[in-house]
Design an enzyme around this catalytic site. Structure first.
Site, PDB file in Angstrom:
ATOM      1  N   CYS A  45       0.852  -1.195   0.000  1.00 23.65           N
ATOM      2  CA  CYS A  45       0.000   0.000   0.000  1.00 23.65           C
ATOM      3  C   CYS A  45       0.885   1.240   0.000  1.00 23.65           C
ATOM      4  CB  CYS A  45      -0.881  -0.025   1.252  1.00 23.65           C
ATOM      5  SG  CYS A  45      -1.972   1.394   1.414  1.00 23.65           S
ATOM      6  N   HIS A  74      -9.090  -3.677  -2.169  1.00 27.54           N
ATOM      7  CA  HIS A  74      -8.150  -2.930  -1.324  1.00 27.54           C
ATOM      8  C   HIS A  74      -8.527  -1.440  -1.313  1.00 27.54           C
ATOM      9  CE1 HIS A  74      -3.851  -2.067   0.065  1.00 27.54           C
ATOM     10  NE2 HIS A  74      -4.271  -0.875  -0.317  1.00 27.54           N
ATOM     11  N   GLU A  75      -8.842  -0.895  -2.492  1.00 24.29           N
ATOM     12  CA  GLU A  75      -9.147   0.545  -2.586  1.00 24.29           C
ATOM     13  C   GLU A  75     -10.517   0.869  -1.979  1.00 24.29           C
ATOM     14  OE1 GLU A  75      -6.684   2.327  -3.150  1.00 24.29           O
ATOM     15  OE2 GLU A  75      -5.398   0.829  -4.083  1.00 24.29           O
ATOM     16  N   HIS A  94     -10.153   1.338   1.594  1.00 19.77           N
ATOM     17  CA  HIS A  94      -9.660   2.680   1.963  1.00 19.77           C
ATOM     18  C   HIS A  94     -10.820   3.656   2.129  1.00 19.77           C
ATOM     19  CE1 HIS A  94      -5.331   2.600   2.014  1.00 19.77           C
ATOM     20  NE2 HIS A  94      -5.239   2.025   0.832  1.00 19.77           N
TER      21      HIS A  94
END
Ligand SMILES: [Zn+2]
Length: 196
Positions: free
Chosen positions: A108, A150-151, A154
């Site tokens: 990341c 993953h994004e 966030h």
């Protein structure tokens, strides 16, 4: 257009939830362009707005890099490299369906130099708005599915280190502390926990 500093592990903003966007205007277009530029400058394959301190639900994915990685994996060396740089922009993305589980190594831009295996869904269906604010649906698996998950995390204030087991996280603790203290050397501009 601008290269934006990336917020690092330890900053509070990375734990906050982003808010939905209600349309595309000039400031949204600027954010898209800046995110894409910042991602490429930092050699990332994905970047969420949260990581540059903007709390709007937007993420970008470097599709060219993903196609290249898939090509390398299949050893299709004769296949042509993508000639244009393609960026997938997702506004207000959310997962509507997921299947299977797979463990893959992740890194990341907000947690430089640190990598760990993370379990996530193997195949996903995602709904989002594209750069014209048109409704879109995408089925993704492999590397692409992984980057999108993953994004999206966030945008919900979740980091990949929040998804690894406690024991494994203990092994990473000293590295995480180092990042928190701003003891990192990156090739891209950052904001550390000491600066906010
Ligand atoms: Zn990340």
């Amino acid at each position: 257009m601008a290269i934006l500093p990336i917020y690092l592990y330890g900053t509070d903003i990375l734990k906050k939830k982003a808010r939905a966007v209600d349309g595309v205007d000039s400031s949204i277009i600027k954010l898209m362009v800046d995110l894409a530029q910042t991602m490429r400058k930092a050699n990332g394959i994905g970047l969420a707005a949260t990581q540059v301190g903007d709390m709007r639900q937007m993420l970008v994915v470097d599709q060219t890099a993903i196609e290249r990685a898939a090509r390398d994996e299949e050893e299709e060396e004769d296949a042509p490299l993508p000639s244009e740089v393609k960026t997938l922009v997702m506004i207000n993305p959310f997962v509507v369906d997921e299947e299977g589980t797979i463990s893959l190594e992740e890194g990341c831009l907000s947690i430089p130099e640190l990598r760990a295996e993370v379990n996530r869904a193997e195949r996903i269906r995602v709904k989002f708005r594209d750069d014209n604010f048109d409704e879109k649906e995408l089925t993704a698996e492999g590397f692409l599915g992984r980057v999108i998950l993953h994004e999206i995390d966030h945008l919900n204030g979740i980091l990949f280190v929040d998804r690894i087991g406690k024991t494994r996280k203990t092994f990473l603790n000293s590295e995480l502390k180092r990042i928190k203290k701003g003891e990192v050397d990156t090739s891209y501009p950052v904001v550390t926990a000491l600066e906010v």
